[in-house]
Design an enzyme around this catalytic site. Structure first.
Site, PDB file in Angstrom:
ATOM      1  N   ASP A 250      37.740  41.301  47.572  1.00  0.00           N
ATOM      2  CA  ASP A 250      39.297  41.659  48.182  1.00  0.00           C
ATOM      3  C   ASP A 250      39.221  43.220  48.483  1.00  0.00           C
ATOM      4  OD1 ASP A 250      39.787  43.200  45.704  1.00  0.00           O
ATOM      5  OD2 ASP A 250      39.968  41.285  44.655  1.00  0.00           O
ATOM      6  N   LYS A 272      44.164  40.334  49.450  1.00  0.00           N
ATOM      7  CA  LYS A 272      44.625  40.634  48.286  1.00  0.00           C
ATOM      8  C   LYS A 272      45.138  42.096  48.375  1.00  0.00           C
ATOM      9  CE  LYS A 272      44.553  38.253  44.894  1.00  0.00           C
ATOM     10  NZ  LYS A 272      45.330  37.383  44.483  1.00  0.00           N
TER      11      LYS A 272
END
EC number: 2.1.1.107
Length: 461
Positions: A250, A272
């Site tokens: 992420d 994210k």
């Protein structure tokens, strides 16, 4: 990279070496070890170099360089003691499309020689890209002292058993895992101890009993990547990252950490950011299961620690339900890493006897916390993901009894070369940073320990 490290098969190819002194001799020794046929051109040639030329099956021409000397050669080494001569030879060679090395003058050539640790067939090349050959040699010396001399014998043993293993296991992933397990087995110690026959017998037995089904079974590694600095990655995290077939990472994981994955691993970015997910969490969970069910080793690489505001528990739920093997590797959480790099001890006998970690935002974007339990003067409070809610965090803490003069720190991109630490008062920091560009990820530290930052702040990126 300024130079691409490659391994070049020179056996049976002609290498032209311009120069006959000590510098040329060093290159001649190396070229001869690689199996090249040497052609040396120089007005004078030292005896040892002449002997190497003869043993390589090459020829020695005792005169100045001529253009015809470039006919039929595979590469050119310029090792005369005259820069203009080296430059002219290099120019003519490059006009013919021949790769050229100019000793001690990389700007004139196409390639450079690295420092080499030779455990043939295992070779380790170390290069400073011409910036500091002395540094490369020092690194080589350190490796020479730590790398066992018999690693080459181990590589030879594995090479002999490659085909028997292929005959036993058709799946390439299963074979790779078998070799990884072998390198962690007593076979290695037997080879290093000179007990080759015992090692061979053990390896043959291991291949005979190898089970493709077990070796092809998928697994998920939930790995904490730490707060940003690649040096803070744990040994276990690095080992599993380099073992994985697929890496899901992420935004909080730095490129320097992702680059440590296997070159042939599939890299899947899942985003994210605070409120902008490249993939919803449910989709990430399903991806982990999808890849693992294909028999792949899947690394879910997460910033900080997977079990501290990392949603690791949510991801494991589905993995457990599907009966997939998994491991969890803790990472240095952002509170610990960023505070340390900012010179802010989270606990201190004279300032704070406890520390509390809380999230600065919830799933719906609100900052709804149990404020009355966050205002102790003897406790440090660390807010993760709190930048957007900073003003509300400060006002709520003050409203529930925390002093407006309480020290507060905002750490941006902590532990990296872009780290920024902004300190102030609880009742002033939101106004202090109004209009400033603050880069995520950020961490907020509240408590009197922040007052130690000017004294203890050691990291100066």
């Amino acid at each position: 990279m300024e130079f691409l490290p490659i391994s070049w098969r020179l056996q049976g190819k002609v290498a032209l070496l311009a120069g006959g002194g000590e510098v040329a001799l060093r290159k001649g020794r190396l070229l001869h070890r690689s199996g090249a046929i040497l052609t040396v051109v120089a007005p004078q040639v030292c005896d040892e170099l002449l002997d190497i030329v003869v043993r390589s099956g090459g020829s020695c021409v005792v005169r100045a360089f001529e253009s015809a000397d470039l006919d039929g050669v595979a590469l050119v080494i310029c090792a005369t003691d005259d820069r203009s001569t080296n430059a002219e030879i290099a120019k003519q060679a490059q006009q013919r499309g021949l790769p050229v090395n100019v000793v001690d003058d990389p700007s004139l050539g196409d390639f450079i020689f690295p420092a080499i640790v030779d455990r043939s067939p295992v070779l380790i090349s170390i290069s400073s890209s011409g910036a500091s050959p002395v540094l490369a040699r020092k690194l080589r010396a350190q490796l020479e002292s730590t790398l066992p001399a018999r690693w080459g014998r181990l590589a030879d043993l594995m090479a002999r058993f490659r085909q028997p293993l292929k005959d036993k296991l058709s799946n390439i992933g299963a074979r790779r895992l078998f070799w990884e397990q072998t390198l962690d087995s007593p076979v290695v110690e037997k080879v290093l101890a000179g007990k080759d026959s015992e090692a061979e017998a053990m390896l043959a037995a291991a291949i005979e009993s190898a089970d493709a089904t077990t070796l092809s079974r998928g697994e998920v590694y939930l790995v904490g990547a730490g707060p940003g600095d690649p040096d803070l990655l744990t040994f276990r995290a690095l080992r599993l990252l380099q073992k994985a077939d697929v890496v899901l990472y992420d935004r909080l994981v730095g490129k320097g950490i992702v680059d440590l994955a296997r070159r042939d691993a599939e890299l899947v970015y899942v985003g994210k950011a605070r409120d902008k997910h490249a993939l919803p969490q449910d989709n990430i969970n399903e991806l982990l299961v999808h890849y693992a069910k294909q028999g792949k080793k899947v690394c879910r690489l997460k910033g900080g620690d997977p079990f501290i505001f990392g949603r690791g528990g949510e991801e494991i739920d589905l993995i457990v339900a599907e009966g997939i093997d998994f491991q969890v590797v803790p990472g240095i959480t952002a509170a610990s890493g960023c505070a340390s790099y900012a010179g802010i001890p989270l606990t201190h006998r004279d300032h704070a006897q406890s520390v509390r970690f809380v999230t600065g935002h919830r799933k719906d974007g609100s900052v709804d916390l149990d404020w009355k339990h966050l205002v102790s003067e003897t406790e440090t409070v660390v807010f993760y993901m709190g930048l957007v809610g900073l003003r509300e965090i400060c006002s709520q803490l003050i409203a529930h009894g925390r002093g407006g003069d309480t020290p507060i720190a905002l750490v941006s991109r902590g532990t990296t070369n872009l780290q920024e630490v902004i300190t102030g008062r609880l009742d002033q920091l939101p106004d202090d940073i109004e209009g400033r560009e603050i880069h995520a990820p950020t961490l907020i530290i509240v408590g009197s320990v922040v007052s130690l930052h000017p004294k203890f702040g050691w990291f100066k990126p």
